[in-house]
Design a protein around this motif. Sequence first.
Motif, PDB file in Angstrom:
ATOM      1  N   LYS A 194       0.813  -1.208   0.000  1.00 50.23           N
ATOM      2  CA  LYS A 194       0.000   0.000   0.000  1.00 50.23           C
ATOM      3  C   LYS A 194       0.850   1.263   0.000  1.00 50.23           C
ATOM      4  O   LYS A 194       0.329   2.362   0.119  1.00 50.23           O
ATOM      5  CB  LYS A 194      -0.937  -0.002   1.214  1.00 50.23           C
ATOM      6  CG  LYS A 194      -1.967  -1.125   1.193  1.00 50.23           C
ATOM      7  CD  LYS A 194      -2.991  -0.985   2.297  1.00 50.23           C
ATOM      8  CE  LYS A 194      -3.931   0.173   2.031  1.00 50.23           C
ATOM      9  NZ  LYS A 194      -5.047   0.228   3.003  1.00 50.23           N
ATOM     10  N   HIS A 195       2.171   1.086  -0.140  1.00 52.59           N
ATOM     11  CA  HIS A 195       3.058   2.245  -0.180  1.00 52.59           C
ATOM     12  C   HIS A 195       2.773   3.054  -1.452  1.00 52.59           C
ATOM     13  O   HIS A 195       2.534   2.486  -2.526  1.00 52.59           O
ATOM     14  CB  HIS A 195       4.518   1.784  -0.179  1.00 52.59           C
ATOM     15  CG  HIS A 195       5.494   2.895   0.038  1.00 52.59           C
ATOM     16  ND1 HIS A 195       5.892   3.737  -0.980  1.00 52.59           N
ATOM     17  CD2 HIS A 195       6.148   3.307   1.165  1.00 52.59           C
ATOM     18  CE1 HIS A 195       6.752   4.622  -0.503  1.00 52.59           C
ATOM     19  NE2 HIS A 195       6.920   4.381   0.788  1.00 52.59           N
ATOM     20  N   PRO A 196       2.783   4.389  -1.384  1.00 57.61           N
ATOM     21  CA  PRO A 196       2.503   5.216  -2.564  1.00 57.61           C
ATOM     22  C   PRO A 196       3.389   4.882  -3.759  1.00 57.61           C
ATOM     23  O   PRO A 196       2.940   4.951  -4.906  1.00 57.61           O
ATOM     24  CB  PRO A 196       2.767   6.638  -2.054  1.00 57.61           C
ATOM     25  CG  PRO A 196       2.494   6.569  -0.592  1.00 57.61           C
ATOM     26  CD  PRO A 196       2.950   5.212  -0.160  1.00 57.61           C
ATOM     27  N   LEU A 197       4.658   4.506  -3.509  1.00 59.29           N
ATOM     28  CA  LEU A 197       5.549   4.157  -4.618  1.00 59.29           C
ATOM     29  C   LEU A 197       5.056   2.918  -5.338  1.00 59.29           C
ATOM     30  O   LEU A 197       5.056   2.873  -6.574  1.00 59.29           O
ATOM     31  CB  LEU A 197       6.972   3.931  -4.105  1.00 59.29           C
ATOM     32  CG  LEU A 197       7.986   3.459  -5.167  1.00 59.29           C
ATOM     33  CD1 LEU A 197       8.124   4.492  -6.280  1.00 59.29           C
ATOM     34  CD2 LEU A 197       9.340   3.170  -4.523  1.00 59.29           C
ATOM     35  N   ILE A 199       1.998   1.805  -5.476  1.00 58.54           N
ATOM     36  CA  ILE A 199       0.765   2.161  -6.191  1.00 58.54           C
ATOM     37  C   ILE A 199       1.098   2.926  -7.470  1.00 58.54           C
ATOM     38  O   ILE A 199       0.505   2.690  -8.529  1.00 58.54           O
ATOM     39  CB  ILE A 199      -0.158   2.978  -5.272  1.00 58.54           C
ATOM     40  CG1 ILE A 199      -0.626   2.101  -4.099  1.00 58.54           C
ATOM     41  CG2 ILE A 199      -1.358   3.511  -6.054  1.00 58.54           C
ATOM     42  CD1 ILE A 199      -1.426   2.845  -3.053  1.00 58.54           C
ATOM     43  N   HIS A 200       2.068   3.833  -7.381  1.00 60.86           N
ATOM     44  CA  HIS A 200       2.485   4.593  -8.560  1.00 60.86           C
ATOM     45  C   HIS A 200       3.059   3.662  -9.635  1.00 60.86           C
ATOM     46  O   HIS A 200       2.751   3.814 -10.822  1.00 60.86           O
ATOM     47  CB  HIS A 200       3.521   5.638  -8.166  1.00 60.86           C
ATOM     48  CG  HIS A 200       4.068   6.409  -9.328  1.00 60.86           C
ATOM     49  ND1 HIS A 200       3.298   7.294 -10.066  1.00 60.86           N
ATOM     50  CD2 HIS A 200       5.308   6.414  -9.906  1.00 60.86           C
ATOM     51  CE1 HIS A 200       4.034   7.819 -11.032  1.00 60.86           C
ATOM     52  NE2 HIS A 200       5.254   7.292 -10.955  1.00 60.86           N
ATOM     53  N   LEU A 201       3.886   2.702  -9.219  1.00 64.89           N
ATOM     54  CA  LEU A 201       4.448   1.751 -10.184  1.00 64.89           C
ATOM     55  C   LEU A 201       3.337   0.953 -10.864  1.00 64.89           C
ATOM     56  O   LEU A 201       3.432   0.637 -12.054  1.00 64.89           O
ATOM     57  CB  LEU A 201       5.422   0.805  -9.473  1.00 64.89           C
ATOM     58  CG  LEU A 201       6.730   1.428  -8.995  1.00 64.89           C
ATOM     59  CD1 LEU A 201       7.551   0.398  -8.215  1.00 64.89           C
ATOM     60  CD2 LEU A 201       7.540   1.958 -10.182  1.00 64.89           C
ATOM     61  N   HIS A 203       0.332   2.103 -11.452  1.00 69.60           N
ATOM     62  CA  HIS A 203      -0.343   3.011 -12.382  1.00 69.60           C
ATOM     63  C   HIS A 203       0.427   3.169 -13.706  1.00 69.60           C
ATOM     64  O   HIS A 203      -0.179   3.308 -14.768  1.00 69.60           O
ATOM     65  CB  HIS A 203      -0.518   4.391 -11.731  1.00 69.60           C
ATOM     66  CG  HIS A 203      -1.574   4.403 -10.674  1.00 69.60           C
ATOM     67  ND1 HIS A 203      -1.670   5.406  -9.722  1.00 69.60           N
ATOM     68  CD2 HIS A 203      -2.586   3.546 -10.412  1.00 69.60           C
ATOM     69  CE1 HIS A 203      -2.698   5.157  -8.929  1.00 69.60           C
ATOM     70  NE2 HIS A 203      -3.262   4.037  -9.324  1.00 69.60           N
ATOM     71  N   ILE A 204       1.754   3.171 -13.629  1.00 70.34           N
ATOM     72  CA  ILE A 204       2.546   3.422 -14.833  1.00 70.34           C
ATOM     73  C   ILE A 204       3.044   2.143 -15.502  1.00 70.34           C
ATOM     74  O   ILE A 204       3.703   2.202 -16.538  1.00 70.34           O
ATOM     75  CB  ILE A 204       3.763   4.322 -14.527  1.00 70.34           C
ATOM     76  CG1 ILE A 204       4.783   3.577 -13.644  1.00 70.34           C
ATOM     77  CG2 ILE A 204       3.333   5.633 -13.906  1.00 70.34           C
ATOM     78  CD1 ILE A 204       6.094   4.321 -13.475  1.00 70.34           C
ATOM     79  N   SER A 205       2.718   0.983 -14.934  1.00 68.33           N
ATOM     80  CA  SER A 205       3.296  -0.273 -15.427  1.00 68.33           C
ATOM     81  C   SER A 205       2.949  -0.546 -16.889  1.00 68.33           C
ATOM     82  O   SER A 205       3.796  -0.995 -17.667  1.00 68.33           O
ATOM     83  CB  SER A 205       2.844  -1.443 -14.555  1.00 68.33           C
ATOM     84  OG  SER A 205       1.427  -1.559 -14.570  1.00 68.33           O
ATOM     85  N   SER A 207       2.223   1.639 -19.263  1.00 66.41           N
ATOM     86  CA  SER A 207       2.961   2.575 -20.107  1.00 66.41           C
ATOM     87  C   SER A 207       4.421   2.159 -20.244  1.00 66.41           C
ATOM     88  O   SER A 207       5.003   2.215 -21.335  1.00 66.41           O
ATOM     89  CB  SER A 207       2.882   3.990 -19.531  1.00 66.41           C
ATOM     90  OG  SER A 207       1.552   4.450 -19.504  1.00 66.41           O
TER      91      SER A 207
END
Length: 235
Positions: A194-197, A199-201, A203-205, A207
């Motif tokens: 649940k770490h923001p990093l 979650i960000h990964l 989201h961009i996976s 792309s």
Amino acid sequence: VYLATLMLTVLMYLSFRTFGHNYLHPERFTLPGFVQSLTMTQSLTFPMPRQWNIVAWSVSAEWFAYMAFPLIAAGAMRLTGLRSHLLAFVGVFALYSWVLHQWLRPSVMELGVIRVGGCFCLGVLICGMRNALPVRWAHDPRLAKVGLMLALLLPSLYWTSMEFHLHSVTWAPLYFAAFIFVLAQPGAQRWIWKHPLMIHLGHISFSVYMIHGTTIMTVRAFVGTQTMMGAHPIL
């Protein structure tokens, strides 16, 4: 994302031609291949050719898997309980492995719909298993540690696979089915996941996946194929 990365691949190819660079595989950049890529129908060709944004082959195959989803779901919904889903999973994986063994190509990418279709069915089944899992198991906080252990295991699995010349396509579906199944449980959705990093990964996976083929193609064109030999098996 699909269209943007396809157009970027076209731009890079035209740049190669404009500046007189003879790319190593000009046969991958044809007008019929571009039409197939544009319409996401390249997976209809067997064996699937390597063309334009090569990694986009999976999106084409996934599109046809989505078209077949109503039929797959209708069959999966007939299953009741964790045991029936598990037995169906073993049966589908056995059939998938047998087909791959019979039709194995130099690059498993060339199997297209067959490869993605089998894994898509396995995904539907682990979704059913997730819903059938007893609540007390699904909320067990120790699942987060199991997920972390599976994540740390992946590099060694790939190293072993390369060391013994094993096709990852034969074991990766089992590994990722277990990994996804664990992370889909409420008990695993804590700590690092649940770490923001992280979650960000996530989201961009997609792309990153869609751009990495053209990136490697471009770098190879400038630094030479020999220095990057083995960096990517299909590019």
